[in-house]
Design an enzyme around this catalytic site. Structure first.
Site, PDB file in Angstrom:
ATOM      1  N   LYS A 192     -10.886  22.928  36.580  1.00 45.89           N
ATOM      2  CA  LYS A 192     -10.150  21.699  36.243  1.00 45.89           C
ATOM      3  C   LYS A 192      -9.969  20.737  37.416  1.00 45.89           C
ATOM      4  O   LYS A 192      -9.904  19.528  37.224  1.00 45.89           O
ATOM      5  CB  LYS A 192      -8.774  22.039  35.666  1.00 45.89           C
ATOM      6  CG  LYS A 192      -8.834  22.551  34.247  1.00 45.89           C
ATOM      7  CD  LYS A 192      -7.437  22.738  33.688  1.00 45.89           C
ATOM      8  CE  LYS A 192      -7.516  23.328  32.297  1.00 45.89           C
ATOM      9  NZ  LYS A 192      -6.215  23.413  31.643  1.00 45.89           N
ATOM     10  N   ASP A 206      -4.522  17.963  28.262  1.00 48.34           N
ATOM     11  CA  ASP A 206      -3.476  19.002  28.266  1.00 48.34           C
ATOM     12  C   ASP A 206      -2.119  18.319  28.269  1.00 48.34           C
ATOM     13  O   ASP A 206      -1.191  18.717  27.555  1.00 48.34           O
ATOM     14  CB  ASP A 206      -3.545  19.862  29.541  1.00 48.34           C
ATOM     15  CG  ASP A 206      -4.705  20.830  29.508  1.00 48.34           C
ATOM     16  OD1 ASP A 206      -5.128  21.217  28.408  1.00 48.34           O
ATOM     17  OD2 ASP A 206      -5.190  21.189  30.598  1.00 48.34           O
TER      18      ASP A 206
END
Ligand code: ATR
Length: 291
Positions: A71, A107
């Site tokens: 990420k 997210d």
């Protein structure tokens, strides 16, 4: 679904990737929305990340999700990142643009959408953030951006909470912040707080643990969210429910981040209203060891 030369290819890069629920969720969304796309898992070892991103582009892949451990590491290989992702310092969704991929962080949006689904409004709220790692950073950013009155960060390592809260204060001066060690939760005098649990305490197989056990902690809350989705009902959420506090779980967030990614890849395509509940039903019936 039948696929053709026109089928849009999407996927997820992760290592490991075998347990990801995203192929199930995204292929379900595509079917529900009538979109001609296919979403596949790509196992990418950390040392191959740069080559993988170049390869995806060369293969005309329209977009991918990015998850553990890529990420943050993927950012140098991108053509750009949107403001939220830059501020958080992590991306989980890539969208093909001229010359490469642009990185987004759905997210964070997933937390926002799932709170909205539960009728929880962040504006003006006192929030308790448990944890100060990568997931906490994304959550803190969204809480601050959406106008939380105050964010109190509880963390095992106080210095990590202090660093996160000082970053939030400098970017959002109107939001009050406080950092406390995890065991100093009794110092919180606020009531009606929104709590977001972001540590990995309570994650399978450690399902009998909660970062805070004392029922008096939960008296301070008006809503509790846990980002863990294995199991969906963590001990933290069970304790909250026992204290009469409404809850939201990590599966909701997982599905909502997927809805946000779907929108980025399919601008202008609306998912049917039932897609959220349908996806929830699908993943609920999936064996936990595959989550
Ligand atoms: P993620 O990206 O999933 O947030 P991370 O960046 O490694 O993962 O952060 C993990 C968080 O869980 C941290 O807040 C960590 O606390 P520390 O800052 O003290 O390391 C917290 N955490 C992990 N294991 C914990 C435990 N056994 N008890 C309490 N907190 C824990």
């Amino acid at each position: 679904m039948t696929y053709s030369g026109k089928t849009k290819v999407l996927g997820i890069i992760a290592c490991p990737v075998e347990h990801s629920l995203s192929p199930l969720i995204q292929n379900y969304f595509a079917g529900e929305a009538g979109v001609d796309s296919v979403y596949v898992p790509f196992r990418v070892e950390p040392e191959n990340l740069g080559d993988a991103v170049k390869g995806l582009y060369a293969l005309n892949v329209s977009g991918v999700n990015v998850t553990v451990p890529h990420k943050q590491a993927v950012i140098p290989y991108l053509a750009g990142t949107d403001d939220t992702a830059s501020a958080i310092g992590a991306v989980n969704t890539l969208v093909r643009v001229d010359g490469g991929y642009k990185g987004y962080n759905t997210d964070a949006e997933g937390l926002l959408i799932s709170l909205k689904e539960r009728g929880v409004d962040i504006a003006g709220k006192n929030c308790i953030l448990i944890g100060a790692g990568g997931a906490a950073r994304a959550a803190a950013f969204i809480l601050a951006r959406e106008g939380a009155a105050k964010i109190i960060c509880l963390n095992r390592t106080l210095s990590h909470a202090q660093k996160l809260m000082s970053d939030i204060s400098s970017r959002f001066p109107a939001v009050k912040t406080r950092a406390l060690p995890l065991d100093a939760w009794q110092d919180i005098t606020e009531r009606d707080c929104l709590a977001v649990q972001t540590t990995n305490v309570g994650m399978s197989p450690d399902v009998s643990s909660s970062p805070v056990e004392d029922e008096r902690f939960f008296e301070r809350l008006s809503f509790a969210m846990d980002i863990i989705y294995t199991p969906p009902q963590t001990r933290f959420l069970k304790l909250a429910e026992a204290a009469g506090v409404p809850t939201g779980n990590g599966l909701d967030m997982l599905i909502c981040q997927g809805m946000a990614a779907f929108s980025l890849w399919n601008p202008g395509v609306a998912l049917p209203k039932e897609a959220f509940d349908g996806a929830k039903e699908l993943v609920k019936n999936f064996p936990e060891e595959n989550a």
